[in-house]
Scaffold this active site. Structure first.
Site, mmCIF file in Angstrom:
data_model
loop_
_atom_site.group_PDB
_atom_site.id
_atom_site.type_symbol
_atom_site.label_atom_id
_atom_site.label_comp_id
_atom_site.label_asym_id
_atom_site.label_seq_id
_atom_site.Cartn_x
_atom_site.Cartn_y
_atom_site.Cartn_z
ATOM 1 N N ALA A 56 0.875 -1.179 0.000
ATOM 2 C CA ALA A 56 0.000 0.000 0.000
ATOM 3 C C ALA A 56 0.911 1.228 0.000
ATOM 4 O O ALA A 56 1.772 1.358 0.878
ATOM 5 C CB ALA A 56 -0.877 -0.013 1.247
ATOM 6 N N ILE A 82 4.305 -1.355 3.506
ATOM 7 C CA ILE A 82 4.176 0.079 3.203
ATOM 8 C C ILE A 82 5.131 0.474 2.081
ATOM 9 O O ILE A 82 6.356 0.320 2.197
ATOM 10 C CB ILE A 82 4.433 0.942 4.463
ATOM 11 C CG1 ILE A 82 3.546 0.461 5.636
ATOM 12 C CG2 ILE A 82 4.205 2.416 4.148
ATOM 13 C CD1 ILE A 82 2.045 0.453 5.340
ATOM 14 N N LYS A 83 4.532 0.988 1.024
ATOM 15 C CA LYS A 83 5.314 1.383 -0.150
ATOM 16 C C LYS A 83 5.662 2.864 -0.003
ATOM 17 O O LYS A 83 4.773 3.724 0.136
ATOM 18 C CB LYS A 83 4.453 1.148 -1.395
ATOM 19 C CG LYS A 83 5.226 0.755 -2.616
ATOM 20 C CD LYS A 83 4.251 0.271 -3.673
ATOM 21 C CE LYS A 83 4.903 0.188 -5.014
ATOM 22 N NZ LYS A 83 3.904 -0.010 -6.062
ATOM 23 N N ILE A 84 6.947 3.138 -0.034
ATOM 24 C CA ILE A 84 7.458 4.495 0.234
ATOM 25 C C ILE A 84 8.323 4.935 -0.950
ATOM 26 O O ILE A 84 9.171 4.167 -1.408
ATOM 27 C CB ILE A 84 8.315 4.486 1.528
ATOM 28 C CG1 ILE A 84 7.470 4.050 2.731
ATOM 29 C CG2 ILE A 84 8.962 5.841 1.783
ATOM 30 C CD1 ILE A 84 8.270 3.839 4.012
#
Ligand code: E4P
Length: 214
Positions: A56, A82-84
Protein backbone atom coordinates in the site's frame (compact mmCIF):
# COMPACT_ATOMS: atom_id res chain seq x y z
CA UNK A 1 10.85 -16.64 -7.24
CA UNK A 2 7.68 -15.04 -5.96
CA UNK A 3 4.97 -13.72 -8.27
CA UNK A 4 3.01 -10.64 -7.20
CA UNK A 5 0.28 -9.04 -9.27
CA UNK A 6 0.63 -5.31 -9.97
CA UNK A 7 -3.01 -4.32 -9.72
CA UNK A 8 -5.69 -2.76 -7.53
CA UNK A 9 -8.49 -4.39 -9.52
CA UNK A 10 -9.99 -7.03 -7.24
CA UNK A 11 -11.55 -8.96 -10.16
CA UNK A 12 -8.12 -9.30 -11.84
CA UNK A 13 -6.57 -10.26 -8.51
CA UNK A 14 -9.21 -12.99 -8.00
CA UNK A 15 -8.56 -14.38 -11.50
CA UNK A 16 -4.79 -14.47 -10.99
CA UNK A 17 -5.29 -16.06 -7.59
CA UNK A 18 -7.39 -18.82 -9.19
CA UNK A 19 -4.39 -19.68 -11.42
CA UNK A 20 -2.50 -20.66 -8.26
CA UNK A 21 0.49 -18.43 -8.94
CA UNK A 22 -0.06 -15.49 -6.69
CA UNK A 23 2.21 -14.80 -3.71
CA UNK A 24 1.32 -11.14 -3.17
CA UNK A 25 0.02 -7.85 -4.58
CA UNK A 26 1.46 -4.40 -5.29
CA UNK A 27 -0.68 -1.33 -5.78
CA UNK A 28 0.18 2.28 -6.55
CA UNK A 29 -1.85 5.52 -6.63
CA UNK A 30 -2.37 5.32 -10.42
CA UNK A 31 -3.67 1.74 -10.22
CA UNK A 32 -6.01 2.66 -7.36
CA UNK A 33 -7.31 5.71 -9.28
CA UNK A 34 -8.26 3.40 -12.18
CA UNK A 35 -10.65 1.46 -9.91
CA UNK A 36 -12.65 4.58 -8.97
CA UNK A 37 -12.94 3.12 -5.45
CA UNK A 38 -11.80 4.23 -1.98
CA UNK A 39 -8.31 2.85 -1.27
CA UNK A 40 -9.02 1.52 2.24
CA UNK A 41 -12.04 -0.36 0.94
CA UNK A 42 -9.95 -1.91 -1.89
CA UNK A 43 -7.15 -2.82 0.51
CA UNK A 44 -9.52 -4.53 2.94
CA UNK A 45 -10.90 -6.60 0.06
CA UNK A 46 -7.44 -7.55 -1.27
CA UNK A 47 -6.22 -8.88 2.08
CA UNK A 48 -9.21 -11.26 2.09
CA UNK A 49 -8.34 -12.54 -1.42
CA UNK A 50 -4.56 -13.02 -1.14
CA UNK A 51 -2.74 -14.37 1.89
CA UNK A 52 0.62 -12.71 1.20
CA UNK A 53 2.37 -9.34 1.16
CA UNK A 54 0.12 -6.50 -0.10
CA UNK A 55 1.89 -3.20 -0.86
CA UNK A 56 0.00 0.00 0.00
CA UNK A 57 1.66 3.22 -1.15
CA UNK A 58 1.84 6.40 0.94
CA UNK A 59 1.17 9.72 -0.80
CA UNK A 60 2.73 12.09 1.75
CA UNK A 61 6.09 13.58 0.74
CA UNK A 62 7.36 14.30 4.27
CA UNK A 63 8.56 11.61 6.69
CA UNK A 64 6.03 12.55 9.40
CA UNK A 65 3.09 12.24 7.01
CA UNK A 66 4.45 9.02 5.53
CA UNK A 67 4.74 7.48 8.99
CA UNK A 68 1.18 8.47 9.88
CA UNK A 69 -0.08 6.72 6.72
CA UNK A 70 2.27 3.77 7.28
CA UNK A 71 1.01 3.11 10.81
CA UNK A 72 -2.61 3.42 9.69
CA UNK A 73 -2.26 0.98 6.76
CA UNK A 74 -0.09 -1.44 8.77
CA UNK A 75 -2.81 -1.65 11.41
CA UNK A 76 -5.33 -2.94 8.82
CA UNK A 77 -3.65 -6.34 8.43
CA UNK A 78 -0.31 -7.99 9.22
CA UNK A 79 0.28 -8.66 5.48
CA UNK A 80 0.29 -4.96 4.56
CA UNK A 81 3.66 -3.69 3.29
CA UNK A 82 4.18 0.08 3.20
CA UNK A 83 5.31 1.38 -0.15
CA UNK A 84 7.46 4.49 0.23
CA UNK A 85 8.93 6.62 -2.58
CA UNK A 86 12.73 6.71 -2.94
CA UNK A 87 13.28 10.30 -1.74
CA UNK A 88 15.28 11.55 1.25
CA UNK A 89 12.12 11.95 3.36
CA UNK A 90 11.21 8.40 2.33
CA UNK A 91 14.53 7.10 3.68
CA UNK A 92 13.86 8.83 7.02
CA UNK A 93 10.43 7.18 7.18
CA UNK A 94 11.99 3.84 6.17
CA UNK A 95 14.44 3.97 9.09
CA UNK A 96 11.58 4.44 11.59
CA UNK A 97 9.47 1.72 9.94
CA UNK A 98 12.42 -0.70 10.24
CA UNK A 99 12.71 0.18 13.96
CA UNK A 100 8.96 -0.35 14.40
CA UNK A 101 8.98 -3.66 12.46
CA UNK A 102 6.67 -2.28 9.78
CA UNK A 103 7.28 -4.06 6.44
CA UNK A 104 8.40 -1.74 3.64
CA UNK A 105 8.75 -1.58 -0.14
CA UNK A 106 10.82 1.30 -1.50
CA UNK A 107 9.43 2.31 -4.85
CA UNK A 108 10.47 4.43 -7.85
CA UNK A 109 14.03 3.10 -7.70
CA UNK A 110 16.02 3.78 -10.87
CA UNK A 111 19.70 3.47 -9.89
CA UNK A 112 22.08 1.12 -8.10
CA UNK A 113 23.07 3.87 -5.65
CA UNK A 114 19.45 4.31 -4.60
CA UNK A 115 19.09 0.55 -4.14
CA UNK A 116 22.31 0.42 -2.10
CA UNK A 117 20.87 2.93 0.39
CA UNK A 118 17.60 0.99 0.61
CA UNK A 119 19.43 -2.29 1.29
CA UNK A 120 21.71 -0.70 3.86
CA UNK A 121 18.80 0.74 5.86
CA UNK A 122 17.07 -2.64 5.65
CA UNK A 123 13.81 -2.31 3.71
CA UNK A 124 11.84 -5.50 3.21
CA UNK A 125 11.67 -4.92 -0.59
CA UNK A 126 13.30 -2.63 -3.15
CA UNK A 127 11.32 -1.92 -6.34
CA UNK A 128 13.47 -1.07 -9.38
CA UNK A 129 11.29 -0.06 -12.37
CA UNK A 130 12.65 -1.87 -15.43
CA UNK A 131 10.02 -0.88 -18.02
CA UNK A 132 10.27 2.85 -17.34
CA UNK A 133 14.08 2.63 -17.73
CA UNK A 134 13.72 0.75 -21.03
CA UNK A 135 11.31 3.52 -22.13
CA UNK A 136 14.15 6.05 -21.93
CA UNK A 137 16.71 3.84 -23.72
CA UNK A 138 18.37 2.58 -20.53
CA UNK A 139 18.70 -1.16 -19.90
CA UNK A 140 16.36 -1.88 -16.98
CA UNK A 141 17.60 -5.44 -16.56
CA UNK A 142 21.18 -4.28 -16.17
CA UNK A 143 20.03 -2.44 -13.05
CA UNK A 144 18.57 -5.66 -11.64
CA UNK A 145 21.90 -7.42 -12.22
CA UNK A 146 23.79 -4.60 -10.46
CA UNK A 147 21.46 -4.66 -7.45
CA UNK A 148 21.72 -8.48 -7.21
CA UNK A 149 25.53 -8.21 -7.16
CA UNK A 150 25.57 -5.43 -4.54
CA UNK A 151 23.06 -7.13 -2.25
CA UNK A 152 24.93 -10.45 -2.49
CA UNK A 153 28.29 -8.72 -1.83
CA UNK A 154 27.02 -7.41 1.49
CA UNK A 155 24.45 -10.09 2.35
CA UNK A 156 21.67 -7.49 2.44
CA UNK A 157 18.35 -9.13 3.26
CA UNK A 158 16.23 -6.67 1.27
CA UNK A 159 14.37 -8.57 -1.44
CA UNK A 160 14.63 -7.40 -5.04
CA UNK A 161 11.10 -6.88 -6.35
CA UNK A 162 11.26 -6.23 -10.10
CA UNK A 163 8.59 -3.65 -11.00
CA UNK A 164 7.30 -1.98 -14.14
CA UNK A 165 7.36 -5.31 -15.98
CA UNK A 166 5.99 -4.95 -19.51
CA UNK A 167 6.37 -8.39 -21.12
CA UNK A 168 7.29 -12.04 -20.40
CA UNK A 169 10.98 -11.55 -21.29
CA UNK A 170 11.35 -9.13 -18.38
CA UNK A 171 10.17 -11.92 -16.10
CA UNK A 172 12.44 -14.58 -17.58
CA UNK A 173 15.47 -12.27 -17.36
CA UNK A 174 14.58 -11.42 -13.74
CA UNK A 175 14.49 -15.13 -12.91
CA UNK A 176 17.84 -15.75 -14.64
CA UNK A 177 19.43 -12.95 -12.62
CA UNK A 178 17.93 -14.30 -9.41
CA UNK A 179 15.55 -11.50 -8.45
CA UNK A 180 13.45 -12.47 -5.44
CA UNK A 181 10.08 -11.22 -6.64
CA UNK A 182 8.44 -9.94 -9.83
CA UNK A 183 5.31 -7.83 -9.74
CA UNK A 184 3.42 -8.50 -12.95
CA UNK A 185 0.45 -6.76 -14.59
CA UNK A 186 -2.53 -9.08 -15.19
CA UNK A 187 -2.15 -8.84 -18.97
CA UNK A 188 1.45 -10.12 -18.75
CA UNK A 189 0.42 -12.94 -16.38
CA UNK A 190 -1.98 -14.09 -19.11
CA UNK A 191 0.74 -13.78 -21.81
CA UNK A 192 3.13 -15.96 -19.76
CA UNK A 193 1.03 -19.08 -20.28
CA UNK A 194 0.54 -18.51 -24.00
CA UNK A 195 2.39 -20.27 -26.80
CA UNK A 196 1.03 -20.65 -30.36
CA UNK A 197 2.48 -24.18 -30.64
CA UNK A 198 0.53 -25.18 -27.52
CA UNK A 199 -2.73 -23.96 -29.10
CA UNK A 200 -1.97 -25.57 -32.49
CA UNK A 201 -0.93 -28.83 -30.80
CA UNK A 202 -4.05 -28.97 -28.64
CA UNK A 203 -6.33 -28.25 -31.60
CA UNK A 204 -4.76 -31.16 -33.52
CA UNK A 205 -5.01 -33.56 -30.57
CA UNK A 206 -8.69 -32.74 -30.10
CA UNK A 207 -9.41 -33.14 -33.83
CA UNK A 208 -7.59 -36.51 -33.95
CA UNK A 209 -9.47 -37.63 -30.85
CA UNK A 210 -12.71 -37.35 -32.81
CA UNK A 211 -11.44 -40.25 -35.01
CA UNK A 212 -10.97 -42.52 -32.00
CA UNK A 213 -13.91 -44.94 -31.66
CA UNK A 214 -15.80 -44.49 -28.40
C1 E4P B 1 5.45 -1.08 -8.88
O1 E4P B 1 5.15 -1.52 -7.82
C2 E4P B 1 4.60 -0.23 -9.72
O2 E4P B 1 3.28 -0.33 -9.25
C3 E4P B 1 4.55 -0.64 -11.16
O3 E4P B 1 5.26 -1.83 -11.40
C4 E4P B 1 4.80 0.46 -12.12
O4 E4P B 1 4.65 -0.02 -13.43
P1 E4P B 1 4.46 0.92 -14.70
O5 E4P B 1 5.77 1.52 -15.03
O6 E4P B 1 3.97 0.00 -15.77
O7 E4P B 1 3.44 1.95 -14.31
Amino acid sequence: MQFFIDSADTEEIKQAQAMGLLDGVTTNPSLVAKTGRKFKEVLEEIVEIVDGPISAEVVSTDAKGMLKEAREYASIHENIVIKIPMIVEGLKALKVCVEENIKTNITLVFSASQALMVGKIGATYVSPFVGRLDDISTDGMELIQQIRTIYDNYAFETQILVASIRHPIHLVQSALIGADVATIPFQVIQQLAKHPLTDIGLEKFLKDWEKVPS
